[in-house]
Design a protein around this motif. Structure first.
Motif, PDB file in Angstrom:
ATOM      1  N   LEU A  24       9.910  34.171  33.586  1.00 12.55           N
ATOM      2  CA  LEU A  24       9.429  32.868  33.135  1.00 12.55           C
ATOM      3  C   LEU A  24      10.579  31.915  32.844  1.00 12.55           C
ATOM      4  CD1 LEU A  24       6.524  34.007  30.814  1.00 12.55           C
ATOM      5  CD2 LEU A  24       6.313  32.768  32.967  1.00 12.55           C
ATOM      6  N   HIS A 558       0.123  20.276  33.713  1.00 14.01           N
ATOM      7  CA  HIS A 558       0.752  21.573  33.489  1.00 14.01           C
ATOM      8  C   HIS A 558       1.021  21.786  32.000  1.00 14.01           C
ATOM      9  CE1 HIS A 558       1.633  21.924  37.840  1.00 14.01           C
ATOM     10  NE2 HIS A 558       1.839  20.615  37.760  1.00 14.01           N
ATOM     11  N   ALA A 560       2.767  25.209  29.591  1.00  8.93           N
ATOM     12  CA  ALA A 560       3.231  26.596  29.543  1.00  8.93           C
ATOM     13  C   ALA A 560       3.811  26.869  28.162  1.00  8.93           C
ATOM     14  CB  ALA A 560       4.284  26.858  30.624  1.00  8.93           C
ATOM     15  N   TYR A 598       0.288  30.028  30.942  1.00  8.41           N
ATOM     16  CA  TYR A 598       0.464  28.868  31.822  1.00  8.41           C
ATOM     17  C   TYR A 598      -0.909  28.323  32.198  1.00  8.41           C
ATOM     18  CZ  TYR A 598       1.761  26.069  35.903  1.00  8.41           C
ATOM     19  OH  TYR A 598       1.924  25.043  36.794  1.00  8.41           O
ATOM     20  N   SER A 609      -5.716  29.320  34.565  1.00  7.63           N
ATOM     21  CA  SER A 609      -4.896  29.773  33.441  1.00  7.63           C
ATOM     22  C   SER A 609      -4.475  31.216  33.649  1.00  7.63           C
ATOM     23  CB  SER A 609      -5.674  29.670  32.116  1.00  7.63           C
ATOM     24  OG  SER A 609      -6.098  28.352  31.862  1.00  7.63           O
ATOM     25  N   TRP A 611      -2.273  34.218  31.132  1.00  9.29           N
ATOM     26  CA  TRP A 611      -1.552  34.481  29.900  1.00  9.29           C
ATOM     27  C   TRP A 611      -1.375  35.985  29.719  1.00  9.29           C
ATOM     28  CZ3 TRP A 611      -6.560  33.037  30.336  1.00  9.29           C
ATOM     29  CH2 TRP A 611      -7.534  33.793  29.681  1.00  9.29           C
TER      30      TRP A 611
END
Length: 688
Positions: A24, A558, A560, A598, A609, A611
């Motif tokens: 990430l 977006h 995150a 995200y 989505s 996660w």
């Protein structure tokens, strides 16, 4: 600071989360243009406090009213409604997986489904270190547990506030490591419903309604959940209703809000499996657990008044009543008998604060607050066979009263510098009796519990805030352990902690926080969870320390977020009766807790989505014998399609990889509660 022993381990057990975070971080530069290009003009009002927000939260400026979570100069995280209301969960504590640094302990036993904790405290119930509030009203049980969280459904929640650290003076009892507040919707005009169906024959219906006309507001919510459960004998159902009514005076200076909520739930308990059975047949349940489970009924009434007084004063006051009735049958193994445990608790309390914000001296404000709570509690227990009582093991009855007061100043001597000295005192009173044993005990003489606090934040640049804090909180006994029921003359355990960190906002679409912290507790005690007398045992002096890292990127289509908490909790001066625990880690505390996610709005109608949540492994006892358990990494996906302004459909896939996850404790042998495998839920959302 952290010693050189406090390192990031290597090996297969931790490689997966570290690789996830590395990936990430490596992707961040590539994603930066997408965030930056989708933003409107840069924000010129960047928050100079250490508070971080997960999702979009509306913030309005104010120069009146009491101190809020945002004002605390420590690790404060606010989870927005967009990260809450669309989540498919069976229990509200599961929503805290979106809050950075929070550990979830998942028992998965009917009404005893799970708990949240942080800052190196476990969720076993031995030391419940988080103060819970619902709409600003205390909502812990006597021992600090959080059954009242299960009164809430996601659709009625407006946001979640998590305050970690020892410097918040607003609360005393249970505010050992910090506090968590769940705020429900207030005001607005809306009619919304969510209907869900998913794996394990799980059905859920939620409805919320808001009416705002002139000076009056009305908010209603109702929810129903029924599930067969992942394992055998794991059926669960609950129903909850709530209402909130508000009135603002014609001059706008006074706001009065009354609220009421009620929940009933019924859950079977699948019990605990031995290790081999848990891995070979995770959905199974032993025959002796078939008649275990229980019913729970909870209510909360509240009244809140906020008013602006002359002479630049603001008064805020709340009165509340909490009640919980819990009847539970449990059996841990074939070698033990079935027990019936009953909890009857009634809590009555008031909180009030007076704030002074002089217009002639805008560099200073003062706040003084008081609180009082009375508890009338009963905790009888019985030996039973198939829910038929055979013997009384105890009939504990006790009053538990707490009184507290605090004073907090906010000083801004120069631009960019904020200082917050504070001081809190608490007093505990009460009495205890057990007619089945013909005993009566007064409360332990805890005396006046003094808690000085100090916080500071400095923003030398618009893009960064450096902060630090120090403070003391306290722990007293719970249940029978709070009274002179044995020869131990306990003093309160003082939890002294500090935190230092930096919050940065290098761009309007990017912010983050890096913090180091430590908390030392004197004479810590923990509850003996399966002790018939409800006693506690001394742990000794303990030290908890860690490093927290959080990064949020948000803009346009977006969003995150990433959070990683590295922590260690150990015994630095053991109880004389347990010298072998010197330097050992406290049980059920993983060395790492992490989460990432995200969201991508592909169009005005489609949102995707992803996660992930996870933690490291932990020892099962303070002796640190045997191997570690409990490590996991879970990946989840979500998709939403808005058909029209009034109708949308969602899919949520939890535990994408169908990974095995479990909660483990030890009683002669290890006892395992396997977690849910892959689960898919479909939801229809309606706006009328």
């Amino acid at each position: 600071m952290l010693s050189n022993q406090f390192h990031v381990p290597t090996g297969a057990g931790v490689a997966t989360p570290l690789h996830l975070f590395s990936a990430l971080l490596c992707c961040a530069p590539a994603l930066a243009p997408a965030f930056a290009q989708s933003l409107p003009e840069a924000n010129t009002d960047i928050d100079a406090t250490p508070t971080l927000q997960i999702g979009s939260v509306e913030v309005t400026a104010r120069r009146s009213g009491p101190l809020s979570a945002r004002d605390m100069l420590t690790s404060v995280d606010i989870v927005a409604p967009g990260q809450i209301q669309q989540q498919q969960v069976s229990h509200a504590w599961q929503l805290f997986s979106r809050a950075p640094g929070v550990m979830l302990t998942q028992f998965r036993q009917g009404n005893e489904s799970g708990k949240l904790s942080f800052r190196g405290f476990n969720g076993e119930g031995e030391v419940n270190a988080v103060k819970l509030l619902i709409d600003g009203m205390p909502a812990n049980d006597n021992a600090g547990g959080m059954p009242f969280l299960d009164m809430l459904f996601p659709l009625e929640i407006s946001n979640i506030e998590v305050v970690r650290g020892t410097n918040d003076p607003r609360y005393g009892l249970h505010n050992i490591a910090g506090n968590a507040t769940v705020n429900t919707r207030t005001g607005g005009n809306y009619d919304e419903a969510r209907l869900s169906y998913g794996s394990f024959n799980t059905r859920q219906v939620q409805f919320v309604k808001g009416v705002e006309e002139g000076k009056w507001t009305q908010n209603y919510s109702a929810g129903y959940l029924r599930s067969a459960g992942y394992r055998q004998n794991a059926g669960f159902q609950k129903v909850s209703v709530a209402g909130k009514w508000g009135y603002t005076t014609e001059d706008g200076r006074t706001r009065i809000v009354a609220s009421a909520r009620h929940t009933q739930s019924d859950g079977d308990e699948a019990g605990y499996l031995e290790e081999a059975d848990a891995h070979s047949a995770p959905t199974s349940s032993y025959a002796y657990a078939r008649s275990t489970g229980g019913q729970r009924e909870m209510s909360q009434l509240g009244l809140a008044v906020d008013t602006t007084l002359p002479a630049e004063l603001s008064l805020s006051a709340k009165a509340y009543v909490n009640a919980v009735r819990d009847q539970r049958w449990l059996r841990y193994s074939l070698r033990t008998s079935q027990q019936e445990r009953i909890i009857h608790e009634n809590h009555y309390g008031v909180l009030a604060s007076l704030s002074y914000r002089p217009q002639w001296l805008r560099t200073m404000s003062l706040e003084a607050g008081v609180n009082a709570e009375h508890q009338n509690d009963r905790s009888p227990r019985y030996n039973t066979v198939d829910k038929v009582r055979t013997a009384t093991t105890r009939d504990q009855r006790f009053d538990f009263d707490t009184y507290g007061a605090y004073l907090q100043a906010v000083l801004t001597p120069v631009d960019g510098l904020k200082l917050m000295p504070g001081y809190r005192i608490d007093k505990v009173e009460g009495s205890f009796s057990d007619p089945s044993k013909n005993v009566h005990f007064p409360i332990q003489d805890y005396g006046l519990i003094r808690q000085p606090k100090f916080s500071a934040a400095y923003s030398p640049w618009r893009t960064a805030t450096v902060y630090g804090n120090w403070g003391r909180t306290f722990q007293v006994g719970a249940g029978a352990a709070a009274y002179r029921s044995n020869a131990n003359q306990l003093r309160p355990s003082i939890n002294e902690g500090w935190e230092t960190g930096v919050k940065w906002t290098p761009a309007a679409w990017l912010d983050g926080r890096l913090a180091a912290w430590r908390q030392d507790a004197s004479d810590e005690v923990k509850r003996k969870l399966n002790d018939p007398s409800g006693d506690s045992e001394n742990v000794g002096k303990t030290r908890r320390e860690g490093i927290d890292l959080q990064i949020n990127a948000h803009g346009g289509n977006h969003a995150a977020w990433l959070a990683y908490a590295r922590q260690r909790s150990r015994i630095v001066e053991p109880d004389p009766a347990a010298p072998a625990t010197l330097g050992k880690q406290i049980d059920h505390v993983p060395n790492q807790v992490f989460s990432a996610g995200y969201d991508w709005s592909m169009s005005s109608a489609v949102k995707l989505s992803a996660w992930a949540n996870g933690q490291g492994s932990y020892f099962l006892t303070t002796a640190n014998t045997g191997r570690k358990y409990g490590a996991y990494v879970l990946l989840n996906l979500g998709a939403s399609y808005r058909v029209s302004p009034s109708l949308s459909f969602d899919l949520q896939l939890n535990n994408l990889a169908d990974r095995y996850v479990e909660y483990v404790w030890i009683n002669d042998v290890t006892r395992h509660a396997p977690g849910e495998g892959r689960a898919l839920t479909a939801t229809a959302s309606l706006r009328f």
